[in-house]
Design a protein around this motif. Structure first.
Motif, PDB file in Angstrom:
ATOM      1  N   LEU A 331       0.880  -1.205   0.139  1.00 42.31           N
ATOM      2  CA  LEU A 331       0.074   0.034   0.115  1.00 42.31           C
ATOM      3  C   LEU A 331       0.820   1.132   0.051  1.00 42.31           C
ATOM      4  O   LEU A 331       0.383   2.359  -0.564  1.00 42.31           O
ATOM      5  CB  LEU A 331      -0.960  -0.112   1.121  1.00 42.31           C
ATOM      6  N   ASP A 332       2.065   1.109   0.593  1.00 37.74           N
ATOM      7  CA  ASP A 332       3.036   2.365   0.526  1.00 37.74           C
ATOM      8  C   ASP A 332       3.921   2.319  -0.780  1.00 37.74           C
ATOM      9  O   ASP A 332       4.701   3.205  -0.840  1.00 37.74           O
ATOM     10  CB  ASP A 332       3.953   2.192   1.617  1.00 37.74           C
ATOM     11  N   GLY A 333       3.581   1.458  -1.807  1.00 37.40           N
ATOM     12  CA  GLY A 333       4.344   1.586  -2.906  1.00 37.40           C
ATOM     13  C   GLY A 333       5.314   0.279  -3.219  1.00 37.40           C
ATOM     14  O   GLY A 333       5.135  -0.423  -2.473  1.00 37.40           O
ATOM     15  N   PRO A 334       5.844   0.359  -4.190  1.00 39.19           N
ATOM     16  CA  PRO A 334       6.836  -0.934  -4.366  1.00 39.19           C
ATOM     17  C   PRO A 334       7.934  -0.750  -3.464  1.00 39.19           C
ATOM     18  O   PRO A 334       8.518  -0.072  -3.069  1.00 39.19           O
ATOM     19  CB  PRO A 334       7.526  -0.648  -5.976  1.00 39.19           C
ATOM     20  N   MET A 335       8.224  -2.042  -2.887  1.00 39.71           N
ATOM     21  CA  MET A 335       9.326  -2.204  -1.632  1.00 39.71           C
ATOM     22  C   MET A 335      10.153  -3.310  -2.261  1.00 39.71           C
ATOM     23  O   MET A 335       9.680  -4.342  -2.987  1.00 39.71           O
ATOM     24  CB  MET A 335       8.412  -2.679  -0.491  1.00 39.71           C
ATOM     25  N   LEU A 336      11.509  -3.383  -1.713  1.00 39.70           N
ATOM     26  CA  LEU A 336      12.485  -4.428  -1.711  1.00 39.70           C
ATOM     27  C   LEU A 336      12.455  -5.103  -0.277  1.00 39.70           C
ATOM     28  O   LEU A 336      12.764  -4.370   0.586  1.00 39.70           O
ATOM     29  CB  LEU A 336      13.745  -3.943  -2.134  1.00 39.70           C
ATOM     30  N   GLU A 337      12.251  -6.285  -0.111  1.00 39.71           N
ATOM     31  CA  GLU A 337      12.032  -7.017   0.795  1.00 39.71           C
ATOM     32  C   GLU A 337      13.151  -8.009   1.435  1.00 39.71           C
ATOM     33  O   GLU A 337      13.553  -8.879   0.375  1.00 39.71           O
ATOM     34  CB  GLU A 337      10.696  -7.750   1.025  1.00 39.71           C
ATOM     35  N   LEU A 338      13.725  -7.750   2.653  1.00 33.18           N
ATOM     36  CA  LEU A 338      14.918  -8.884   2.940  1.00 33.18           C
ATOM     37  C   LEU A 338      14.143  -9.527   4.187  1.00 33.18           C
ATOM     38  O   LEU A 338      13.622  -9.152   5.016  1.00 33.18           O
ATOM     39  CB  LEU A 338      15.967  -8.189   3.537  1.00 33.18           C
ATOM     40  N   ARG A 339      14.174 -10.942   3.810  1.00 36.27           N
ATOM     41  CA  ARG A 339      13.782 -11.898   4.957  1.00 36.27           C
ATOM     42  C   ARG A 339      14.674 -12.813   5.341  1.00 36.27           C
ATOM     43  O   ARG A 339      15.476 -13.527   4.399  1.00 36.27           O
ATOM     44  CB  ARG A 339      12.244 -12.697   4.162  1.00 36.27           C
ATOM     45  N   VAL A 340      15.008 -12.814   6.480  1.00 37.69           N
ATOM     46  CA  VAL A 340      15.941 -13.889   7.167  1.00 37.69           C
ATOM     47  C   VAL A 340      15.247 -14.654   8.163  1.00 37.69           C
ATOM     48  O   VAL A 340      14.726 -14.100   9.035  1.00 37.69           O
ATOM     49  CB  VAL A 340      17.148 -12.920   8.011  1.00 37.69           C
ATOM     50  N   GLU A 341      15.136 -15.927   7.976  1.00 39.07           N
ATOM     51  CA  GLU A 341      14.433 -16.955   8.814  1.00 39.07           C
ATOM     52  C   GLU A 341      15.326 -18.068   9.146  1.00 39.07           C
ATOM     53  O   GLU A 341      16.058 -18.793   8.334  1.00 39.07           O
ATOM     54  CB  GLU A 341      13.497 -17.390   8.011  1.00 39.07           C
ATOM     55  N   ASP A 342      15.415 -18.183  10.468  1.00 34.19           N
ATOM     56  CA  ASP A 342      16.086 -19.464  10.813  1.00 34.19           C
ATOM     57  C   ASP A 342      15.310 -20.492  11.665  1.00 34.19           C
ATOM     58  O   ASP A 342      14.336 -20.087  12.095  1.00 34.19           O
ATOM     59  CB  ASP A 342      17.506 -19.058  11.807  1.00 34.19           C
ATOM     60  N   ASP A 343      15.844 -21.500  12.119  1.00 36.21           N
ATOM     61  CA  ASP A 343      15.279 -22.533  12.873  1.00 36.21           C
ATOM     62  C   ASP A 343      15.804 -22.709  14.140  1.00 36.21           C
ATOM     63  O   ASP A 343      15.642 -23.657  14.948  1.00 36.21           O
ATOM     64  CB  ASP A 343      15.188 -24.015  12.228  1.00 36.21           C
ATOM     65  N   GLY A 344      16.357 -21.614  14.694  1.00 39.10           N
ATOM     66  CA  GLY A 344      17.021 -21.504  16.112  1.00 39.10           C
ATOM     67  C   GLY A 344      15.964 -21.105  17.377  1.00 39.10           C
ATOM     68  O   GLY A 344      14.693 -21.178  17.015  1.00 39.10           O
ATOM     69  N   ALA A 345      16.588 -20.865  18.390  1.00 39.13           N
ATOM     70  CA  ALA A 345      15.629 -20.595  19.643  1.00 39.13           C
ATOM     71  C   ALA A 345      15.164 -19.099  19.411  1.00 39.13           C
ATOM     72  O   ALA A 345      14.506 -18.718  20.432  1.00 39.13           O
ATOM     73  CB  ALA A 345      16.372 -20.908  20.764  1.00 39.13           C
ATOM     74  N   LEU A 381      12.938 -12.402  10.614  1.00 40.85           N
ATOM     75  CA  LEU A 381      13.363 -10.856  10.426  1.00 40.85           C
ATOM     76  C   LEU A 381      12.936 -10.565   9.085  1.00 40.85           C
ATOM     77  O   LEU A 381      13.429 -11.079   8.035  1.00 40.85           O
ATOM     78  CB  LEU A 381      14.753 -10.371  10.857  1.00 40.85           C
ATOM     79  N   VAL A 382      12.116  -9.293   8.885  1.00 42.10           N
ATOM     80  CA  VAL A 382      11.692  -8.868   7.486  1.00 42.10           C
ATOM     81  C   VAL A 382      11.974  -7.487   7.591  1.00 42.10           C
ATOM     82  O   VAL A 382      11.401  -6.623   8.431  1.00 42.10           O
ATOM     83  CB  VAL A 382      10.244  -9.089   7.514  1.00 42.10           C
ATOM     84  N   ALA A 383      12.707  -6.997   6.711  1.00 42.18           N
ATOM     85  CA  ALA A 383      13.083  -5.661   6.505  1.00 42.18           C
ATOM     86  C   ALA A 383      12.554  -5.163   5.052  1.00 42.18           C
ATOM     87  O   ALA A 383      12.971  -5.748   4.145  1.00 42.18           O
ATOM     88  CB  ALA A 383      14.434  -5.370   6.741  1.00 42.18           C
ATOM     89  N   ARG A 384      12.006  -4.091   4.921  1.00 43.55           N
ATOM     90  CA  ARG A 384      11.388  -3.354   3.641  1.00 43.55           C
ATOM     91  C   ARG A 384      11.918  -2.157   3.523  1.00 43.55           C
ATOM     92  O   ARG A 384      11.947  -1.308   4.535  1.00 43.55           O
ATOM     93  CB  ARG A 384       9.858  -3.757   3.496  1.00 43.55           C
ATOM     94  N   VAL A 385      12.318  -1.894   2.196  1.00 39.37           N
ATOM     95  CA  VAL A 385      12.691  -0.328   1.910  1.00 39.37           C
ATOM     96  C   VAL A 385      12.181   0.013   0.661  1.00 39.37           C
ATOM     97  O   VAL A 385      11.898  -1.021  -0.269  1.00 39.37           O
ATOM     98  CB  VAL A 385      14.241  -0.102   1.831  1.00 39.37           C
ATOM     99  N   PRO A 386      11.802   1.215   0.300  1.00 38.09           N
ATOM    100  CA  PRO A 386      11.015   1.678  -0.971  1.00 38.09           C
ATOM    101  C   PRO A 386      12.132   1.512  -2.214  1.00 38.09           C
ATOM    102  O   PRO A 386      13.344   1.805  -2.052  1.00 38.09           O
ATOM    103  CB  PRO A 386      10.669   3.053  -0.761  1.00 38.09           C
ATOM    104  N   THR A 387      11.691   1.044  -3.315  1.00 41.18           N
ATOM    105  CA  THR A 387      12.327   0.974  -4.466  1.00 41.18           C
ATOM    106  C   THR A 387      12.437   2.241  -5.318  1.00 41.18           C
ATOM    107  O   THR A 387      13.436   2.318  -6.345  1.00 41.18           O
ATOM    108  CB  THR A 387      11.885   0.108  -5.312  1.00 41.18           C
ATOM    109  N   ALA A 388      12.020   3.244  -4.752  1.00 47.01           N
ATOM    110  CA  ALA A 388      12.209   4.511  -5.545  1.00 47.01           C
ATOM    111  C   ALA A 388      12.163   5.863  -4.332  1.00 47.01           C
ATOM    112  O   ALA A 388      11.717   5.477  -3.512  1.00 47.01           O
ATOM    113  CB  ALA A 388      10.897   4.732  -6.378  1.00 47.01           C
TER     114      ALA A 388
END
Length: 392
Positions: A331-345, A381-388
């Motif tokens: 809804l805020d426009g195009p985003m570049l998303e970084l997703r880091v997921e692990d199976d730890g504690a 962890l999910v981080a998003r930044v605008p692509t413009a």
């Protein structure tokens, strides 16, 4: 043996053991077990010695010969893998094994034919490939000829084993040598890159400060000469000096900020190395698509990735970590998303730490958002930044 990985910052091996001596109790146990498996072929000579079939002199001589053979074998193969001997020492120790194996087999019987397996392993692991291709079949032939005198069936069964294990160890030895050469090449490349970066920094600082400092020196000398007779003109020169100095300070700060700004491509490569070195199975994309992503936003994602990987390595105890980089339409426009997921504690569970708080603030400055928390099988962890750039 396991594959070699390198420390993210120093480029030195951290977790695995190919081509390196053990540096902790776990690596020592793993290597000791690997060595112990190969010593199974000593059971026949040992049983032959304790069976009482030989005279006392032959038993003592056989025990001494076996002890020397095993000591030379372990020294040659396992020490040579981590810290290679000189070619002369390899030939001498290999020659000792090449003499002891047939002598003991001829004098004490077919139970000692298994020593040729160790001889084949030693030659395969330490000799150059061309020499090993001749030495291994030769050892198998000698073993078979000796076996014809006592137990042809056993000799015939060992021929294939001697050949297979010998050539397999040739491949292992070549892998170790290639790994060591690759590690040296990487160290050289890293040193060259560091030298190039120093030269670039020196050039940039010269370009930034050379003109400004020369101008400051010139105006200072001019102001000094004007001060006794023309204080007003001297004051103007001092004002110019202040303006030039402030501009030089701004230029230096901008340059330092550019040097300190992390790049997402470099952080992805570093994440792959750091996770693998920590024994975490890593799934990391190779090349990021950064088209339309402002530098500030890229830098914020790079910081987020660095913080996430650091937490996985230090605190999570994870076995697997997946890093995904994708574009999203929100809804805020195009985003570049970084997703880091692990199976730890995950973290301590006492709320976000200073690292996540700082990341949230950094992403907000770049127009992005951060989401972090535990999921069913680990932490995400999910981080998003605008692509413009929204400021344009």
């Amino acid at each position: 043996m396991s594959t070699t990985t390198e420390d993210r910052e120093t480029g030195t091996p951290r977790h695995t053991t190919v081509g390196w001596p053990p540096r902790n109790r776990r690596e020592l146990l793993v290597k000791s077990l690997w060595i112990g498996v190969w010593l199974v072929f000593l059971s026949s000579p040992v049983e032959d010695l304790v069976s009482g079939r030989h005279s006392t002199g032959a038993t003592v001589a056989g025990s001494a010969g076996l002890a020397v053979f095993v000591g030379v074998y372990l020294t040659l193969v396992f020490r040579n893998i981590g810290r290679p001997f000189s070619p002369r020492v390899v030939l001498v120790l290999g020659g000792v094994l090449g003499v002891l194996a047939p002598v003991l087999a001829v004098t004490l019987g077919s139970a000692w034919l298994g020593l040729f397996v160790y001889l084949s392993v030693a030659w395969g692991a330490t000799l150059p490939l061309r020499a090993a291709y001749w030495a291994i079949p030769a050892s198998a032939l000698v073993m078979y000829l000796i076996g014809l005198r006592s137990d042809e069936a056993e000799a015939r069964g060992l021929v294939v084993l001697v050949l297979l294990i010998g050539f397999a160890m040739s491949g292992v030895g070549q892998l170790v040598r290639t790994t060591i050469e690759l590690r040296k090449a990487r160290a050289t490349v890293a040193q060259l890159a560091a030298n190039e970066e120093r030269l670039r920094l020196a050039r940039d600082l010269h370009d930034l400060l050379g003109h400004s400092l020369s101008l400051i020196t010139l105006k200072s000398e001019l102001a000094g000469r004007m001060l006794p007779g023309h204080p007003d003109q001297a004051a103007r020169q001092v004002a110019d000096i202040e303006q030039v100095s402030r501009q030089a300070l701004v230029d230096v700060r901008e340059a330092v900020t550019g040097y300190r700004r992390p790049r997402l491509a470099a952080e992805l490569a570093g994440a792959q190395v750091a996770l693998t070195a920590a024994g975490v199975r890593a799934e990391v994309p190779a090349e990021p698509d950064l088209a339309g992503v402002p530098e500030e936003a890229e830098s914020a994602l790079a910081w987020a990735l660095r913080e996430a990987v650091t937490n996985v390595v230090r605190h999570s105890g994870a076995d697997r970590c997946a890093v995904e980089l994708s574009r999203r339409q929100t809804l805020d426009g195009p985003m570049l998303e970084l997703r880091v997921e692990d199976d730890g504690a995950g973290g301590s569970g006492k709320g976000p730490g200073n690292g996540l708080t700082g990341l949230t603030e950094r992403l907000q400055k770049a127009g992005g958002v951060l989401e972090a928390g535990r999921v069913r099988h680990g932490f995400r962890l999910v981080a998003r930044v605008p692509t413009a750039d929204r400021r344009t």
